[in-house]
Write an enzyme that holds these catalytic residues in place. Structure first.
Site, mmCIF file in Angstrom:
data_model
loop_
_atom_site.group_PDB
_atom_site.id
_atom_site.type_symbol
_atom_site.label_atom_id
_atom_site.label_comp_id
_atom_site.label_asym_id
_atom_site.label_seq_id
_atom_site.Cartn_x
_atom_site.Cartn_y
_atom_site.Cartn_z
ATOM 1 N N MET A 19 0.839 -1.197 0.000
ATOM 2 C CA MET A 19 0.000 0.000 0.000
ATOM 3 C C MET A 19 0.873 1.245 0.000
ATOM 4 O O MET A 19 1.701 1.439 0.896
ATOM 5 C CB MET A 19 -0.926 -0.001 1.218
ATOM 6 C CG MET A 19 -1.946 -1.118 1.211
ATOM 7 S SD MET A 19 -3.013 -1.137 2.679
ATOM 8 C CE MET A 19 -1.939 -1.941 3.877
ATOM 9 N N CYS A 102 -2.632 -1.091 -9.687
ATOM 10 C CA CYS A 102 -2.940 0.229 -9.127
ATOM 11 C C CYS A 102 -3.819 1.018 -10.091
ATOM 12 O O CYS A 102 -3.446 1.249 -11.245
ATOM 13 C CB CYS A 102 -1.663 1.004 -8.845
ATOM 14 S SG CYS A 102 -1.987 2.640 -8.140
ATOM 15 N N ASP A 206 -11.858 -6.959 0.088
ATOM 16 C CA ASP A 206 -12.991 -7.007 1.022
ATOM 17 C C ASP A 206 -12.822 -7.960 2.201
ATOM 18 O O ASP A 206 -13.790 -8.183 2.941
ATOM 19 C CB ASP A 206 -14.297 -7.368 0.293
ATOM 20 C CG ASP A 206 -14.732 -6.320 -0.705
ATOM 21 O OD1 ASP A 206 -14.143 -5.216 -0.695
ATOM 22 O OD2 ASP A 206 -15.649 -6.602 -1.502
#
Length: 345
Positions: A19, A102, A206
């Site tokens: 990240m 990305c 998720d």
């Protein structure tokens, strides 16, 4: 066991997603303490590495206690990607990962990240260039496709495997979805169940609770899962998932003492690695999640994000500990932090 080249991981390994502005060494350290099996650096521009850009070079910092660890690169030029992989190899990570996922405009507009999803032939050439240029295992992180009309991950997976990559991580959204809507794991499962595919397939998207992690493991049959946003300010997600998968029972949530202790460790490491100004400023995005669930915590959080000295921040954290040490924070699901302008997955 799950094998990525010469790397051996446990059954159903848990991976920390790369990240941007999050997966730095301080954050990785607290995730490692809590059981993550494989981590990746923030993604690094191949062009930046070649230009010797300071920020890109700093992202190459890895430490032995983090192993196994991969360094992730991105770019849209074959020669630049090959050369950057050679540069990456000099710091001896355990693997090289390529970012084809990305979705941020500034990356996509340069024909990199998820922008490559529009040209599978280019994706293959870029991957081949990296595989040829390094002796390290090469892995790829990507999405289902560019949009709903090009959800071509099954073809992409076969072609990438043919280049010689050793594992594939798939985020269950298209580029056009960004981080909206629900991740579709059915296509991830289709890749995993393809008899031609023999490399590990990791699912991403998720996963925000141990219950969901186990349900998706059983339903979709992936070799492991990659977690991004749900780990921000809550590195305990990894140990909770492992405990739940092994026992079927939820472990006790982290105590306030644990939350404060891990927050302090993260702060100290952030200052050590980035210096006092940047280290303190960049920690501000993490306090809300570390302290989530404590009644009336907003006032403390507002104080923490204005302080400029480590000692002052630690004093406020100690005050929080004194006032809430007997509190029990029940956790049923983690609220995800939206990093729409970053690259969490």
């Amino acid at each position: 066991m799950v094998k990525i080249g010469n790397i051996t991981l446990p059954d159903f390994p848990l991976l920390l997603a790369p990240m941007e502005d999050v997966s730095d060494p301080p954050f990785r350290a607290v995730c490692k303490d809590n059981g993550v099996d494989l981590m990746y650096t923030e993604f690094i521009s191949s062009e930046g590495l070649i230009r010797d850009a300071i920020k890109s070079r700093q992202k190459l910092d890895i430490f032995d206690y983090e192993r196994p660890i991969g360094i992730q690169i991105f770019g849209g030029d074959e020669e630049a990607m090959a050369l950057s992989a050679k540069i990456v190899e000099t710091v001896q990570p355990d693997l090289v990962d390529i970012n084809f996922g990305c979705p941020v405009k500034k990356v996509v507009s340069k024909g990199a990240g998820a922008g490559v999803l529009k040209d599978v032939d280019l994706m293959v050439r870029l991957t081949e260039a990296v595989v040829r240029s390094t002796s390290l295992p090469v892995t790829v992180k990507t999405r289902l496709g560019w949009d709903d009309n090009s959800r071509n991950i099954e073809e992409v997976a076969e072609r990438l495997q043919d280049t010689g990559i050793k594992a594939l991580s798939i985020h269950g959204r298209t580029r056009s979805q960004m981080y909206k809507g629900e991740a579709d794991w059915t296509l991830i499962a289709a890749v995993k169940n393809n008899p031609r595919i023999h490399i590990p397939i990791f699912g991403n998207g998720d996963i925000d609770s141990p219950q969901k992690a186990l349900a998706y493991k059983n339903r979709y049959g992936v070799d492991g899962i990659m977690i991004g946003r749900a780990a921000i300010g809550y590195p305990w997600i990894f140990r909770e998932i492992k405990h739940y998968v092994e026992t079927g029972a939820m472990p006790e949530p982290p105590t306030v003492e644990e939350r404060v202790a891990v927050c302090k460790k993260h702060l100290v490491k952030s200052v050590e690695w980035k210096g006092p100004i940047v280290g303190i400023n960049e920690m501000r995005r993490h306090y809300a999640n570390y302290l989530k669930g404590l009644p009336g915590i907003k006032e403390y959080r507002n104080r923490l994000v204005t302080l400029k000295e480590v000692e002052e921040i630690e004093a406020v954290l100690d005050e929080i500990l004194d006032n809430y040490k007997d509190a029990i924070i029940e956790r049923t699901a983690i609220e995800l932090v939206n990093y729409h302008e970053k690259c969490p997955v």
